[in-house]
Design a protein around this motif. Structure first.
Motif, short mmCIF file in Angstrom:
data_model
loop_
_atom_site.label_atom_id
_atom_site.label_comp_id
_atom_site.label_asym_id
_atom_site.label_seq_id
_atom_site.Cartn_x
_atom_site.Cartn_y
_atom_site.Cartn_z
N GLY A 1 0.88 -1.23 -0.05
CA GLY A 1 0.01 0.15 0.01
C GLY A 1 0.79 1.36 0.03
N ASP A 2 0.06 2.26 -0.30
CA ASP A 2 1.00 3.71 0.05
C ASP A 2 1.37 4.19 1.03
N ASN A 3 0.59 3.75 2.13
CA ASN A 3 0.78 4.58 3.47
C ASN A 3 2.18 4.01 4.09
N ILE A 4 3.02 3.06 3.68
CA ILE A 4 4.00 2.77 4.37
C ILE A 4 5.33 3.59 3.94
N HIS B 1 -5.67 -0.25 3.51
CA HIS B 1 -7.09 -0.43 2.62
C HIS B 1 -6.89 -1.61 1.51
N LEU B 2 -6.00 -2.69 1.76
CA LEU B 2 -5.98 -3.58 0.98
C LEU B 2 -5.52 -5.10 1.71
N TRP B 3 -5.67 -6.16 1.10
CA TRP B 3 -5.26 -7.23 1.64
C TRP B 3 -3.96 -7.88 1.11
N ASN B 4 -2.84 -7.99 1.99
CA ASN B 4 -1.72 -8.75 1.66
C ASN B 4 -0.95 -9.31 2.89
N ARG B 5 -0.28 -10.22 2.54
CA ARG B 5 0.60 -10.71 3.47
C ARG B 5 1.93 -11.03 3.31
N PHE B 6 2.81 -11.31 4.36
CA PHE B 6 4.38 -11.56 4.04
C PHE B 6 4.81 -12.59 5.53
N PRO C 1 8.27 12.28 -3.75
CA PRO C 1 9.17 13.31 -4.22
C PRO C 1 10.24 12.80 -5.04
N ILE C 2 10.57 13.53 -6.04
CA ILE C 2 11.84 13.06 -6.71
C ILE C 2 12.89 14.32 -6.19
N GLY C 3 14.16 13.95 -5.94
CA GLY C 3 15.13 14.91 -5.96
C GLY C 3 15.54 15.43 -4.42
N TYR C 4 14.80 14.57 -3.52
CA TYR C 4 14.90 14.68 -2.13
C TYR C 4 16.16 13.95 -1.52
N GLN C 5 16.55 14.19 -0.49
CA GLN C 5 17.67 13.63 0.39
C GLN C 5 17.36 12.14 0.40
N GLU C 6 16.24 11.47 0.80
CA GLU C 6 16.16 10.31 0.76
C GLU C 6 15.48 9.67 -0.45
N GLU C 7 15.57 8.33 -0.63
CA GLU C 7 14.95 7.69 -1.80
C GLU C 7 13.81 6.99 -1.22
N TYR C 8 12.58 7.49 -1.93
CA TYR C 8 11.30 6.89 -1.37
C TYR C 8 10.83 5.84 -2.53
N VAL C 9 10.45 4.74 -1.83
CA VAL C 9 10.30 3.34 -2.92
C VAL C 9 8.86 3.63 -3.40
N VAL C 10 8.92 3.30 -4.86
CA VAL C 10 7.52 3.32 -5.60
C VAL C 10 6.79 2.42 -5.75
N LEU C 11 7.55 1.14 -5.68
CA LEU C 11 6.75 -0.06 -5.92
C LEU C 11 7.42 -1.04 -4.91
N GLY C 12 6.20 -2.16 -4.51
CA GLY C 12 6.78 -3.17 -3.70
C GLY C 12 6.63 -2.75 -2.30
N ASP C 13 7.12 -3.62 -1.47
CA ASP C 13 7.40 -3.40 0.07
C ASP C 13 8.57 -2.89 -0.01
N PRO C 14 8.75 -1.41 0.82
CA PRO C 14 9.90 -0.85 0.85
C PRO C 14 10.81 -1.57 1.97
N ASN C 15 10.35 -2.58 2.71
CA ASN C 15 11.18 -2.95 3.68
C ASN C 15 11.70 -4.37 3.45
#
Length: 554
Positions: free
Chosen positions: A383-386, A441-446, A476-490
């Motif tokens: 989901g987006d909120n992570i 607001h989705l179903w997924n599991r890990f 955002p693009i070009g910030y100090q951190e790289e924010y993951v756009v796809l998949g589980d960022p962790n």
């Protein structure tokens, strides 16, 4: 002519012990007597204590993303008035004692109004806290928020598995916690209590065919254990002209202290008063109802207060953002949003972290067959909120050559994610088998490499999509951190459902369900240690509930 007295809710169950359980209900009159009759032939009686909710109000604004919230005889948006108005609601609670574990008892509530008129509920059943070894069915749910499919979801729970023994609710019960109609009687038919008590009347229309769903008669028979989501938290009190704006008007406590020294800190930052007044939950000495642990049958359930203020990821929005402040407020820090602020610290050495560490080392936790942790914010999700990381925002103020503020933006260092860096290692070391959460607001599991299961089963009433395939998160693009756009960022791969996964446009099984037509619920069966997930397609009147995934806790 005096109208017939009515209960605002059916009774619901709270705080079971080995020999007792609390029965709670609400009315719009104070009354002179409120009782629970229970036992054989309802021959035993317990009197209720009464309190008045202190912050429940109504307003003229629409709910987020959609339709007007209405109460009483209001049928059009804006009829309440320009500012929130108080709504008087009384809460009644009685303790039923002398119960025997494993034995269900009939009960009924009765309230007597000031004019002597009485009103009673139907007869329901209650039970005390079950002993270890008793097979239980526990509903796992979250993020109802009066969303369109919620009533259908809960109706199908009862039709599919019958009476459940408990409800674990991973946060976001309603949208705006102080708006009374969202809890009790929103005119669209899907308020919180009606949906969980089989008293909803939510109409869904697909291709000209209208179907009404009543929800499920669930919490009259089963205790509810919940955690705080971001929607249970209200912002600065009575500072704005709508409850939506008040909900969004949060400020970190440390900042509020500077602006409002000597004044009520929670009234000028944030509070969970209405949520805490509505529910009787287990308490910890350190966190009260906000974080706690409870033993229920074979399970030790640890509930944490892990949630932050949702802000929009959009950089050009006209309101407080996840990554930056709006231009119009740059010179007015009192109006800043301060990013996705965290409400309760969970970082190592915080009070909540230390309490968690102590709980994980307790005999009650170690000796339980099943060790489960529940909180709202996802450690792993599509989901987006992570995104961004669950950490305190790092504020960066950019100025021009003469010191004027050009921009206020926020970074979230990924290596400082408190859930991943501090909490998960604790849970792994303590052999937690299962982590339940919501928010996206989705179903997924890990599953972690050690075998710890993670489940987000929050595609109950609607979805905002999954960051998978061609659909990317807004970052955002070009910030100090790289924010993951796809998949589980962790770093974990989502598990493809084991029984009947839905197929994507490429005809391949999808590892998630994110739909505004298909609703999902999950049931934990303690007899076998299995967690089963089911979906129901609301577009088809004759649709059958499908069990699509199942896993076992070792």
């Amino acid at each position: 002519m005096t109208s017939a007295p009515q209960l605002l809710t059916d009774p619901f169950l709270q705080l079971p012990t080995e020999t007792s359980v609390r029965v709670v209900w609400f009315t719009e009159f104070d009354g002179i007597k409120h009782v629970v009759d229970y036992g054989e032939n309802l021959s035993q009686t317990s009197s209720a204590s009464t309190t008045k909710l202190s912050r429940t109000r109504e307003d003229q604004r629409c709910l987020r993303r959609a339709t007007p919230t209405r109460f009483g005889k209001q049928t059009e948006n804006g009829q309440v008035g320009q500012k929130p108005v108080w709504r008087n609601i009384w809460r009644h609670e009685a303790e039923v004692t002398g119960l025997t574990p494993g034995v269900r008892v009939n009960y009924r509530i009765t309230s007597v109004r000031e004019d002597g008129e009485t009103v009673s509920s139907d007869v329901f059943t209650l039970a005390s806290n079950p002993k270890p070894g008793i097979p239980l069915k526990i509903l796992l749910t979250s993020d109802h928020q009066l969303k369109p499919m919620t009533a259908a979801n809960l109706q199908k729970v009862v039709e599919t598995v019958g009476r459940v023994d408990a409800v674990w609710f991973a946060g976001d019960l309603v949208n705006v916690s102080d708006r009374a109609s969202e809890w009790f009687d929103d005119h669209r038919g899907g308020a919180f209590f009606p949906a969980l008590q089989g008293r909803a009347n939510y109409k869904m229309n697909h291709n000209g065919v209208q179907t009404s769903y009543t929800g499920g008669q669930i919490i009259q028979h089963a205790p509810l254990f919940s955690c705080i989501g971001n929607h249970e938290v209200m912002g600065r009190f009575a500072r704005t002209e709508s409850l939506d704006d008040e909900f969004n008007d949060t400020m970190p406590r440390a900042i509020a202290q500077k602006f409002y020294s000597g004044k009520s800190l929670k009234d000028n930052s944030f509070n969970t008063d209405t949520y805490e007044e509505i529910f009787s939950l287990p308490k910890s000495k350190e966190g009260g109802k906000r974080y706690y642990a409870v033993t229920f049958g074979d399970v030790r359930l640890v509930v944490l207060y892990i949630t932050n203020m949702w802000r929009t990821p959009t950089l050009n929005a006209a309101y407080k953002g996840r990554y930056q402040e709006v231009v119009e407020d740059l010179n007015n820090p009192e109006n800043w949003g301060y990013g996705q602020l965290i409400y309760e610290p969970i970082a190592k050495d915080s009070q909540q972290y230390n309490w968690l560490e102590q709980e994980l080392n307790s005999d009650e936790f170690k000796q339980s067959k099943y060790k489960v942790v529940m909180f709202h914010h996802p450690p792993h999700t599509l989901g987006d909120n992570i995104v961004p990381a669950y950490t305190d925002p790092v504020q960066i103020i950019e100025r021009d050559d003469v010191g004027n503020i050009k921009a206020v933006r926020y970074e979230y260092p990924k290596n400082a994610d408190y859930i991943i860096r501090d909490v998960i290692p604790l849970l792994e070391a303590a052999n937690v088998q299962f982590v339940l959460y919501g928010h996206s607001h989705l179903w997924n599991r890990f599953v972690s490499p050690s075998g710890m299961h993670f489940l987000e089963t929050s595609n109950v009433g609607n979805s905002y999509g999954a960051a998978w395939g061609d659909r990317k998160r807004e970052v955002p693009i070009g910030y100090q951190e790289e924010y993951v756009v796809l998949g589980d960022p962790n770093g974990l791969e989502p598990v493809v459902p084991t029984i009947a996964p839905l197929l994507g446009e490429d005809s391949k099984p999808m590892p998630y369900i994110a739909s505004n037509d298909i609703t999902v619920f999950s049931i934990f069966h303690t007899e076998t240690g299995t967690v089963s997930s089911y979906y129901f397609d609301t577009r088809k009147v004759d649709s059958q509930v499908v069990k699509f995934d199942e896993f076992e806790l070792k």
